[in-house]
Design an enzyme around this catalytic site. Structure first.
Site, PDB file in Angstrom:
ATOM      1  N   ASP A 154      -0.165   5.108   0.782  1.00 13.52           N
ATOM      2  CA  ASP A 154      -0.364   6.109   1.829  1.00 13.52           C
ATOM      3  C   ASP A 154      -0.294   5.476   3.216  1.00 13.52           C
ATOM      4  O   ASP A 154      -1.000   4.509   3.492  1.00 13.52           O
ATOM      5  CB  ASP A 154      -1.727   6.782   1.650  1.00 13.52           C
ATOM      6  CG  ASP A 154      -1.577   8.253   1.393  1.00 13.52           C
ATOM      7  OD1 ASP A 154      -0.969   8.930   2.258  1.00 13.52           O
ATOM      8  OD2 ASP A 154      -2.023   8.716   0.344  1.00 13.52           O
ATOM      9  N   ASP A 193      -1.375  -0.398   6.006  1.00 15.03           N
ATOM     10  CA  ASP A 193      -1.599   0.282   7.283  1.00 15.03           C
ATOM     11  C   ASP A 193      -3.074   0.281   7.689  1.00 15.03           C
ATOM     12  O   ASP A 193      -3.392   0.686   8.802  1.00 15.03           O
ATOM     13  CB  ASP A 193      -1.094   1.733   7.234  1.00 15.03           C
ATOM     14  CG  ASP A 193      -1.954   2.615   6.336  1.00 15.03           C
ATOM     15  OD1 ASP A 193      -2.247   2.197   5.195  1.00 15.03           O
ATOM     16  OD2 ASP A 193      -2.347   3.705   6.773  1.00 15.03           O
ATOM     17  N   ASP A 217       0.860  -1.168   0.000  1.00 13.92           N
ATOM     18  CA  ASP A 217       0.000   0.000   0.000  1.00 13.92           C
ATOM     19  C   ASP A 217       0.910   1.235   0.000  1.00 13.92           C
ATOM     20  O   ASP A 217       2.084   1.152   0.367  1.00 13.92           O
ATOM     21  CB  ASP A 217      -0.890  -0.028   1.244  1.00 13.92           C
ATOM     22  CG  ASP A 217      -1.791   1.182   1.330  1.00 13.92           C
ATOM     23  OD1 ASP A 217      -2.474   1.484   0.338  1.00 13.92           O
ATOM     24  OD2 ASP A 217      -1.806   1.828   2.398  1.00 13.92           O
TER      25      ASP A 217
HETATM   26 MG   LIG Z   1      -2.783   3.232   3.430  1.00 13.84          MG
END
Ligand SMILES: [Mg+2]
Length: 347
Positions: free
Chosen positions: A33, A230, A31
């Site tokens: 961000d 995240d 991922d």
């Molecule tokens: Mg993310």
């Protein structure tokens, strides 16, 4: 399927790994961000850790629900941040939704594109013809994040076409999107606007849904991938739905209390502070009576709270707490008090 693990991941505890994750898995599906960058800046230890993983032979791919930018633009941004990437290393929800649309329409079909350049490029790549108006005789409507300059009239255009009975597709339904100035409405919020106006329901491609995972596996050829993210409800649930292992990093939106309260589909295989976790093995959590040990820590349920004793690496304490919380919760969500146990950890 070849990319699936041949064992069922136990969801009652984080797993151990005797070898570095960058050696145990052939491809990292990362991922962006909150994992590689945040607010335009590289996240601490990301650049060096990814360089070391790549030097060791791991293939790195970048998987984003953001349909606005093209893979070329994302790769250029990553390279600028010190993470060299080719456009072919970037997989977007625009590509996943374009394949979903192409699977259901004849080649060359016109598609009303409500979104940015990334969406139009992805549609053309699958042989579809993006058009701008509901009066351009489209066969479907596809909606992706259009950025801050998207006008209200675009949602009206989508509504006109959907109310005429056309199938509706959405790249992703993330309600919010992080920006340098704060949290902004994401494509999921835009989809809600059209849903309210039409009463219709879109087919969705992005994380955590299978079309996105299928797109990443098709494009990377990964045999033994690990998802690195995240967010529990996109990255980790996407890995769960795809039947592959996952690493949660704590550099983004998820904190320790949320991790302890995760239902089974949101429990990662591994948890670490940041991307340095790719370069190391992962310690085992071992049951000890009704307690769980990891490193120098022991976690257990005491009354209606989690308790933690010991010392050492705080991450090991969190891993032990995860085992105690997730085992207690079983297929549900752990409702135990966790504040006191977490207060003793300097995460
Ligand atoms: Mg993310």
């Amino acid at each position: 399927m070849s990319h699936q693990q041949d064992r069922v991941r136990p969801s009652g505890s984080p797993s151990g790994s005797a070898t570095a994750l960058s050696e145990a898995y052939d491809t990292a599906l990362l991922d962006l961000d909150g994992v590689v960058y945040a607010g335009g800046e590289a996240i601490v230890h990301a650049v060096d850790s990814l360089a070391a993983a790549r030097a060791g032979g791991m293939h790195l791919a970048y998987v984003t629900n953001n349909a606005l930018r093209t893979p070329d633009a994302v790769a250029a941004h990553l390279t600028e941040l010190g993470v060299p990437a080719e456009p072919s290393d970037v997989i977007t929800s625009a590509q996943a939704v374009a394949r979903l649309v192409a699977d259901q329409l004849p080649p060359g079909a016109r598609v009303l594109a409500i979104g940015g350049e990334g969406l139009r490029v992805a549609l053309r790549e699958r042989g579809l013809d993006p058009v701008e108006s509901a009066d351009d005789d489209p066969a479907a409507v596809v909606q992706g994040y259009g950025g801050p300059d998207m006008t209200w009239g675009r949602f009206a255009e989508a509504s006109f076409a959907i109310r005429r009975g056309l199938p509706w597709f959405a790249s992703n339904t993330d309600l919010t999107i992080p920006s340098a100035r704060g949290i902004a409405p994401g494509n999921g919020a835009a989809v809600e606007v059209v849903r309210i106006a039409t009463g219709a329901e879109p087919q969705v491609a992005g994380k955590p849904l299978p079309p996105m995972h299928r797109e990443t596996v098709l494009r990377t050829g990964a045999k033994r991938p690990i998802v690195v993210g995240d967010r529990l409800d996109t990255d980790i649930e996407g890995a769960f739905n795809g039947g592959v292992d996952s690493l949660l990093v704590l550099t983004g939106v998820t904190d320790a209390a949320q991790l302890l309260a995760a239902p089974p589909e949101h429990r990662p295989t591994y948890v670490d502070r940041d991307l340095r976790g790719l370069l190391t093995g992962q310690p085992e959590v071992t049951p000890d009576g009704d307690a769980y040990r990891c490193g120098g820590w022991t976690a257990a349920v005491r009354g209606d709270a989690l308790a933690l004793d010991g010392e050492g690496d705080a991450l090991d304490g969190l891993r032990a707490l995860c085992a105690a919380a997730w085992t207690f919760a079983g297929a549900g969500v752990c409702g135990l008090e966790t504040g006191k146990a977490l207060a003793g950890l300097q995460l």
